[in-house]
Design a protein around this motif. Structure first.
Motif, PDB file in Angstrom:
ATOM      1  N   VAL A 109      10.544  61.000  38.766  1.00 64.45           N
ATOM      2  CA  VAL A 109      10.068  59.655  39.101  1.00 64.45           C
ATOM      3  C   VAL A 109       8.641  59.465  38.592  1.00 64.45           C
ATOM      4  CG1 VAL A 109       9.447  58.101  40.986  1.00 64.45           C
ATOM      5  CG2 VAL A 109      11.579  59.418  41.101  1.00 64.45           C
ATOM      6  N   GLU A 110       7.804  60.463  38.800  1.00 64.07           N
ATOM      7  CA  GLU A 110       6.413  60.384  38.340  1.00 64.07           C
ATOM      8  C   GLU A 110       6.348  60.272  36.823  1.00 64.07           C
ATOM      9  OE1 GLU A 110       2.222  62.946  38.488  1.00 64.07           O
ATOM     10  OE2 GLU A 110       4.022  63.715  39.492  1.00 64.07           O
ATOM     11  N   GLU A 113       7.199  56.747  35.877  1.00 63.17           N
ATOM     12  CA  GLU A 113       6.116  55.825  36.219  1.00 63.17           C
ATOM     13  C   GLU A 113       4.953  55.940  35.234  1.00 63.17           C
ATOM     14  OE1 GLU A 113       5.321  56.873  40.254  1.00 63.17           O
ATOM     15  OE2 GLU A 113       6.893  55.542  41.058  1.00 63.17           O
ATOM     16  N   ARG A 114       4.720  57.132  34.729  1.00 60.78           N
ATOM     17  CA  ARG A 114       3.639  57.336  33.764  1.00 60.78           C
ATOM     18  C   ARG A 114       3.938  56.627  32.443  1.00 60.78           C
ATOM     19  NH1 ARG A 114       2.159  61.729  31.627  1.00 60.78           N
ATOM     20  NH2 ARG A 114      -0.053  61.186  31.543  1.00 60.78           N
ATOM     21  N   GLU A 117       2.658  53.207  32.812  1.00 57.66           N
ATOM     22  CA  GLU A 117       1.199  53.121  32.913  1.00 57.66           C
ATOM     23  C   GLU A 117       0.513  53.182  31.545  1.00 57.66           C
ATOM     24  OE1 GLU A 117       0.327  56.431  35.364  1.00 57.66           O
ATOM     25  OE2 GLU A 117       1.132  55.527  37.209  1.00 57.66           O
ATOM     26  N   ARG A 179      14.904  53.432  32.593  1.00 59.29           N
ATOM     27  CA  ARG A 179      15.032  53.010  33.988  1.00 59.29           C
ATOM     28  C   ARG A 179      16.461  53.203  34.482  1.00 59.29           C
ATOM     29  NH1 ARG A 179      12.331  52.414  38.524  1.00 59.29           N
ATOM     30  NH2 ARG A 179      13.987  53.880  39.045  1.00 59.29           N
TER      31      ARG A 179
END
Length: 217
Positions: A109-110, A113-114, A117, A179
């Motif tokens: 998940v991290e 998300e990166r 970003e 996703r």
């Protein structure tokens, strides 16, 4: 908290690798080690160590008495890299979807998300984040060899990922696919993960084949 200690050779390795991926170091032209070491403000020792590591990763080629050159990108190499990824990654990600514990699931998940970003116009950064996400999808306890193999192939693929993301819209498409892939992975739907990752990799190599064909025409 884990403290990661990086040597000067590690840092030089990262810089030279980035220049190879970006195309700043020309293919097939001998790398001028004296000039590059001077530019980086280091001695030739850490540079030679970095080049030796890059040779092991398949990004440069070393020849006796002639130093190192950047290996050229080619349609045949892209095919080989992606054929190997297709043989390994979908099944490995399907296994991890079923067996990854909470620590690995949080890391995936991290990693996703990166990706969101990152700056959309920085293709080098996007490719590096893409590589980290793909590595996270195959990570599970006791699968160190699989993780290492996928990371090795992802490193070789990174220049091609940069080339693939250059056309407008490709980055957005990849993010949408990532996703959906993560959602299936978190749902532990191994069959969907295998099918979606296979399609994701196939679409990438098909795009690259078209680009190589257009460049050769």
């Amino acid at each position: 908290m884990t403290i990661v200690v990086r040597t000067l050779s590690d840092r030089v390795f990262e810089i030279v690798r980035e220049r190879i991926v970006s195309g700043a170091l020309a293919e097939t032209v001998p790398i001028r080690q004296d000039a590059l070491a001077s530019e980086l403000g280091v001695s030739k020792i850490p540079l030679r160590e970095a080049l030796a590591r890059l040779e092991q990763e398949g990004l440069v080629a070393g020849q006796a008495n002639r130093g190192y050159t950047v290996r050229p990108m080619s349609a045949s190499q892209a095919d080989e890299i992606y054929e190997l990824r297709l043989a390994v990654e979908p099944s490995a990600a399907a296994y991890a979807a079923r067996h990854a514990d909470d620590r690995y699931r949080a890391a995936a998940v991290e990693a996703f998300e990166r990706i969101g970003e990152g700056a959309g116009d920085d293709l080098l950064d996007a490719a590096a984040r893409n590589r980290a996400f793909h590595a996270a999808l195959v990570a599970a306890a006791g699968r160190d060899l699989t993780i290492e193999l996928v990371q090795r192939l992802s490193v070789l693929a990174e220049r091609y990922v940069v080339a693939h993301l250059r056309p407008a819209g490709r980055n957005n498409r990849a993010h949408t696919e990532h996703r959906a892939l993560l959602d299936a992975w978190l749902a532990r739907d191994a069959d969907a993960v295998r099918a979606m990752l296979t399609r994701h990799l196939l679409m990438t190599i098909e795009d690259l084949r078209s680009e190589f064909a257009a460049a050769a025409a």
